[in-house]
Design an enzyme around this catalytic site. Structure first.
Site, PDB file in Angstrom:
ATOM      1  N   LYS A   1     -14.594   8.551  -3.501  1.00  0.00           N
ATOM      2  CA  LYS A   1     -15.842   8.895  -2.800  1.00  0.00           C
ATOM      3  C   LYS A   1     -16.361  10.254  -3.287  1.00  0.00           C
ATOM      4  CE  LYS A   1     -13.862   6.325   0.971  1.00  0.00           C
ATOM      5  NZ  LYS A   1     -12.994   6.399   2.163  1.00  0.00           N
TER       6      LYS A   1
ATOM      7  N   LYS B   1      -8.001  14.038   4.699  1.00  0.00           N
ATOM      8  CA  LYS B   1      -7.178  12.838   4.658  1.00  0.00           C
ATOM      9  C   LYS B   1      -6.142  12.989   5.752  1.00  0.00           C
ATOM     10  CE  LYS B   1      -6.154  13.874   0.343  1.00  0.00           C
ATOM     11  NZ  LYS B   1      -5.881  12.964  -0.750  1.00  0.00           N
ATOM     12  N   ARG B   2      -5.352  11.950   6.036  1.00  0.00           N
ATOM     13  CA  ARG B   2      -4.282  12.106   7.014  1.00  0.00           C
ATOM     14  C   ARG B   2      -3.379  13.279   6.608  1.00  0.00           C
ATOM     15  NH1 ARG B   2      -3.836   8.122  11.120  1.00  0.00           N
ATOM     16  NH2 ARG B   2      -1.971   9.303  11.694  1.00  0.00           N
TER      17      ARG B   2
ATOM     18  N   HIS C   1       0.797  -1.236   0.000  1.00  0.00           N
ATOM     19  CA  HIS C   1       0.000   0.000   0.000  1.00  0.00           C
ATOM     20  C   HIS C   1       0.821   1.274   0.000  1.00  0.00           C
ATOM     21  CE1 HIS C   1      -3.987  -1.852   0.782  1.00  0.00           C
ATOM     22  NE2 HIS C   1      -3.257  -2.789   1.351  1.00  0.00           N
TER      23      HIS C   1
ATOM     24  N   THR D   1      -8.309   6.906  -1.976  1.00  0.00           N
ATOM     25  CA  THR D   1      -9.655   6.343  -2.080  1.00  0.00           C
ATOM     26  C   THR D   1     -10.704   7.416  -1.773  1.00  0.00           C
ATOM     27  OG1 THR D   1      -9.260   5.481   0.150  1.00  0.00           O
ATOM     28  CG2 THR D   1      -9.170   3.904  -1.661  1.00  0.00           C
TER      29      THR D   1
ATOM     30  N   LYS E   1       1.194  14.452   0.961  1.00  0.00           N
ATOM     31  CA  LYS E   1      -0.166  14.765   0.490  1.00  0.00           C
ATOM     32  C   LYS E   1      -0.334  16.258   0.202  1.00  0.00           C
ATOM     33  CE  LYS E   1      -2.138  10.861   3.126  1.00  0.00           C
ATOM     34  NZ  LYS E   1      -2.809   9.994   2.125  1.00  0.00           N
TER      35      LYS E   1
HETATM   36  C1  26W Z   1       4.135   0.701   9.843  1.00  0.00           C
HETATM   37  C2  26W Z   1       3.380   1.965   9.883  1.00  0.00           C
HETATM   38  C3  26W Z   1       2.446   2.083   8.750  1.00  0.00           C
HETATM   39  C4  26W Z   1       1.096   2.062   8.986  1.00  0.00           C
HETATM   40  C5  26W Z   1       0.227   2.144   7.943  1.00  0.00           C
HETATM   41  C6  26W Z   1       2.908   2.186   7.473  1.00  0.00           C
HETATM   42  C7  26W Z   1       2.043   2.264   6.433  1.00  0.00           C
HETATM   43  C8  26W Z   1       0.708   2.245   6.650  1.00  0.00           C
HETATM   44  C9  26W Z   1      -0.262   2.277   5.492  1.00  0.00           C
HETATM   45  C10 26W Z   1       0.378   1.673   4.287  1.00  0.00           C
HETATM   46  C11 26W Z   1      -0.756   3.623   5.209  1.00  0.00           C
HETATM   47  C12 26W Z   1      -1.934   3.635   4.282  1.00  0.00           C
HETATM   48  O1  26W Z   1      -3.030   3.710   4.741  1.00  0.00           O
HETATM   49  N1  26W Z   1      -1.697   3.592   2.965  1.00  0.00           N
HETATM   50  C13 26W Z   1      -2.738   3.949   2.033  1.00  0.00           C
HETATM   51  O2  26W Z   1      -3.426   2.812   1.573  1.00  0.00           O
HETATM   52  C14 26W Z   1      -4.549   3.179   0.792  1.00  0.00           C
HETATM   53  C15 26W Z   1      -5.293   1.914   0.431  1.00  0.00           C
HETATM   54  O3  26W Z   1      -4.568   1.161  -0.479  1.00  0.00           O
HETATM   55  C16 26W Z   1      -4.108   3.967  -0.432  1.00  0.00           C
HETATM   56  O4  26W Z   1      -5.244   4.402  -1.115  1.00  0.00           O
HETATM   57  C17 26W Z   1      -3.252   5.169  -0.029  1.00  0.00           C
HETATM   58  O5  26W Z   1      -2.740   5.807  -1.171  1.00  0.00           O
HETATM   59  C18 26W Z   1      -2.138   4.726   0.873  1.00  0.00           C
HETATM   60  O6  26W Z   1      -1.426   5.841   1.369  1.00  0.00           O
END
Ligand code: 26W
Length: 828
Positions: free
Chosen positions: A679, A567-568, A376, A675, A573
């Site tokens: 929406k 978003k975060r 992701h 995503t 971003k």
């Molecule tokens: C280890 C810490 C950590 C926690 C969460 C690292 C990375 C994450 C996720 C990968 C963050 C995340 O939510 N990624 C998002 O995933 C979405 C679903 O696929 C994508 O639409 C977003 O672009 C992506 O940033």
């Protein structure tokens, strides 16, 4: 996996559905729960008990279908999928269940007798915020689609006692508060202690000879923790299917307590209990950079081990308690949601070898045929690397197995690329050095048959960059699955007036096949339809304006353009780019240069990871800019700015229907998919965006006339870096220079000198990884085009309709059908 779609088909098998779905039956049950089970009467003035009674009434109807679904799966014995994820960002459940069970009309009628609206009852429910952002919400949308497509997919996750923190804004700064979401009980979970599993930690590996004189390993002297499942029903859309989300809670094992107790130390026993229960206490609020905390690795292993034991237990039970695993991979698949549950690969090996006595090669064949990994993110700081030293003490047996996987893998690499020692070093699952680390993404690739990205560009970049060595070795493993979102929550539920207009125009097939929205296209040319479209949007804008007024004390004007970025908060971003544009508008307004300007209400919302200082400073900047703009009478008719605190799933349900301009402005090549963009599009917003993630596919679907594209593409971003000179860019762009001057002169922080120094320094740095300055001009120019386009109300409305009409591809039903076709149903 085949799909079925008629409720009657389901009913014919095993347990019949008995509870009535008519108003009278629903009303009787509600009355019994409210009056008897909960012991309340009509003049009880809180909606809380009414919510509980409604939830129990609905839950009974879910449970019936849940059991029928279980029986059906037992009978049909299809291949099953376990979706392993550290996050499920479910939001509220009641409204979703009412929609998916088609109970809305009856429930509304019944609630009239209590002088109450369904919305008031819904509002009582706290969000299940068991996730950070995109990845967690994607898991939730996927569960909805799996149930709606009647696929036997079970979500496995953690029942965090505390979900995503609540955000408040104090003096412009983010302050975090705990989210004790289970405080008032949770009617949507059913505890299942009889299915508890024991998970091992610490201890060491012991080798021994079995009866046949064969050397075997076992993990001994461990500290065990109990994993207790809490099952949450996941209803499909009006199809009688109810799947399961199984969330694990950690508890101290009885033995653990007893030992200590017998040794006479009651307090130590209680302390041990605390330690065990800590595992599932809190969700880590990081969404992009790993923090390497030991407790996080415990969570990952706890989820992986409990879930695999669960699946293996069912398998062994079903297959006559034999140990025949020859058919296991034909009947089971594990989808790893990012690397977070990747330790499951080694855990499956351990369980098959140590507990079920399979040989390495057989266990490995099963593992490699059942595990599938979704990536992701491309951000290097998000790639999980656990210190070998941590594994050695916490999960010693698992480390043995990872070493063995790596040794065998590196032999394969050496055979394929003889003499290429550098490549072996690069591809090793273990990063060598003073503090050697396990590269979890590499373990995930080596141990699985499928590796997928979440948008076309993202997958392309994975193959060409991050995972290039692995792509060269195993091109067949790599595939793309562009993300999607569930149209039930993100259109049918959250935008009832648009739902009604669409259904009135093209019928209701679109709720289960979103491609039907295409049929709206010709109506874009119909003035009467457009007027209704405008009315719907306007009423949604009024609702959002009320929310903004109540949460931010800022009065949005529903006649202005609603420009939204939620978003975060992360530098990639580029909320900062958005603020720079806002400051630019402010600068123009205060200079009296409003020619061609379009009045706007700009909304920004999102949480920053608590340890991410720059993201927190960006929040502060947004708030300070908003305060200055909103109190300046010259801005009154032109610009409103608000930062919405505590952005969550339920906020988005009000925000996306009201949004007209969707800000998707990440540095190209950084946002895996996005995503929220989908929406907004579904709800008729136009996108201003870079060629990043799924934006590219949105642009393709809707056409460039209906999308505001700007900025460097991913390749140009790479090229630009070597000669990047932001100061030169600022110097040669008068408007940009004025914006920087406002930021740097302390205009927005008169009583707090220096608080934005880090922000301006990052924009001016030649090493700015997000090259914000490079895209400023093209962003501002694109925003001018937006303003111009918005002023032609009819043509804007056509574009809005075409966005919704072209959004079919972004249904998570499409995404899940592809996972099912290409990954989960793959023949061996
Ligand atoms: C280890 C810490 C950590 C926690 C969460 C690292 C990375 C994450 C996720 C990968 C963050 C995340 O939510 N990624 C998002 O995933 C979405 C679903 O696929 C994508 O639409 C977003 O672009 C992506 O940033």
């Amino acid at each position: 996996m085949k799909t079925h779609s008629k409720e009657s088909q389901v009913n014919s098998i095993a347990k019949p559905i008995k509870l009535g779905m008519d108003e009278a039956s629903v009303g009787d049950d509600l009355q019994r729960y409210f009056g008897l089970t909960l012991g309340r009467d009509e003049d009880s003035d809180s909606h809380h008990y009414l919510y509980s009674a409604v939830a129990l009434t609905v839950r009974d109807r879910l449970v019936e279908r849940w059991r029928a679904t279980r029986d059906r799966y037992m009978e049909q014995n299809p291949k099953r999928v376990a979706y392993l994820s550290l996050e499920f960002l479910m939001g509220r459940a009641l409204n979703n269940a009412v929609l998916n069970l088609d109970l809305e009309a009856q429930m509304r009628a019944v609630l009239q007798q209590y002088a109450c609206e369904l919305e008031d009852v819904n509002a009582e429910e706290l969000d299940a915020g068991l996730g950070n952002g995109g990845l967690g919400r994607l898991a939730a949308c996927f569960l909805d689609s799996c149930a709606s497509l009647q696929l036997p997919v079970t979500g496995y996750g953690i029942r965090y006692e505390y979900g995503m923190f609540h955000q408040k804004i104090k003096n412009g700064y983010q302050v975090e508060y705990p989210d004790h979401w289970l405080r008032n009980g949770n009617p949507w979970e059913i505890e299942s202690p009889e299915n508890a599993r024991s998970v091992k930690f610490f201890g060491h590996t012991e080798y021994y000879l079995d009866q046949n004189g064969k050397e075997r390993a076992r993990w001994v002297s461990t500290n065990d923790v109990l994993a207790v499942p809490y099952d949450v029903p996941v209803p499909g859309y009006q199809n009688g299917t109810v799947n399961t989300l199984r969330l694990w809670k950690s508890e101290a094992t009885d033995e653990f307590n007893l030992d200590e107790f017998n040794a006479g130390s009651y307090t130590d026993a209680v302390a041990a209990k605390n330690l065990a229960e800590q595992i599932t206490m809190v969700l880590y609020p990081n969404d992009a950079s790993e923090n390497g905390k030991e407790l996080r690795l415990r969570q990952q292993y706890f989820l992986s081990s409990a879930s695999l034991q669960d699946v293996l237990h069912r398998w062994v039970k079903r297959n006559g308690n034999g140990k025949d695993f020859s058919n296991f991979s034909a009947k089971n698949c594990f989808q790893l949601n990012d690397t977070h549950p990747t330790v499951a690969i080694a855990e499956l090996m351990r369980l098959l070898m140590d507990d079920y006595f399979l040989e390495w090669d057989d266990a490995w064949a099963i593992t490699q045929k059942t595990m599938a990994y979704t990536n992701h993110t491309l951000l290097p700081e998000a790639l999980e690397m656990w210190p070998v030293s941590l594994f050695k003490t916490l999960l010693p047996r698992i480390l043995d197995i990872i070493y063995e996987i790596n040794a065998r893998f590196l032999i394969q690499v050496a055979q394929r690329y003889p003499g290429d020692v550098e490549r072996q070093r690069r591809m090793s699952i273990i990063e060598e050095g003073d503090n050697p680390k396990v590269r979890m993404a590499y373990l995930a690739i080596v141990g699985s048959f499928s590796v997928n990205g979440v948008a076309a560009l993202h997958t392309k970049l994975l193959k060409a960059g991050l995972f290039n060595d692995f792509y060269e070795l195993w091109p067949e493993k790599f595939n793309n699955k562009t993300n999607g979102v569930t149209p039930r929550r993100w259109l049918a539920h959250c935008n009832p007036s648009l739902k009604a207009l669409i259904t009135d125009t093209i019928g209701n097939d679109w709720t289960s096949d979103l491609d039907h929205l295409e049929k709206l296209k010709p109506f874009a040319q119909n003035k009467e339809f457009r007027d209704r479209w405008i009315d719907v949007k306007h009423s949604c804008k009024i609702k959002l304006a009320e929310l903004v007024k109540s949460k931010c004390d800022v009065q949005f004007n529903p006649n202005m353009l609603f420009d939204v970025q939620v978003k975060r908060i992360h530098e990639y971003k580029r909320q900062l780019l958005n603020v720079l544009h806002v400051i630019h508008l402010y600068d123009r307004i205060t200079r009296g240069d409003t020619e061609g300007m379009q009045p706007r209400s700009v909304l920004i919302g999102g949480k920053a990871a608590p340890g991410y200082a720059m993201a927190k400073t960006i929040i502060k900047l947004i708030n300070n800019v908003a305060a200055i703009v909103n109190k300046d009478p010259r801005c009154q008719d032109w610009l409103k700015v608000a930062f919405l605190p505590d952005y969550k799933v339920t906020s988005m349900e009000i925000i996306c229907p009201a949004t007209e301009l969707s800000e998707q402005i990440s540095t190209a090549g950084k946002e895996a998919s996005g995503t929220g963009n989908m929406k907004f599009m579904m709800n008729g917003a136009l996108t201003i965006g870079t060629l990043d993630g799924a934006n590219i596919e949105i642009l393709e679907a809707v056409g460039e006339d209906n999308f505001f594209l700007f900025g460097l593409d991913a390749e140009q971003v790479q090229e630009a870096r070597s000669s990047y000179d932001p100061n030169l860019i600022i110097e040669t762009d008068k408007e940009f220079a004025r914006v920087m001057h406002l930021v740097e002169s302390g205009h927005f922080n008169q009583f707090e000198p220096g608080v934005f120094d880090a922000v301006s320094a990052s924009i001016r740095s030649r090493d700015d990884a997000w090259i914000t300055a490079a895209d400023f001009r093209s962003y501002v120019d694109a925003q001018k085009k937006v303003a111009l386009a918005y002023q032609d109300r009819e043509s804007w409305t056509v574009k809005s309709i075409l966005n919704t009409a072209s959004s079919g591809r972004f249904s998570s039903d499409r995404t899940i059908s592809e996972y099912n076709r290409d990954i989960w149903s793959r023949d061996e």
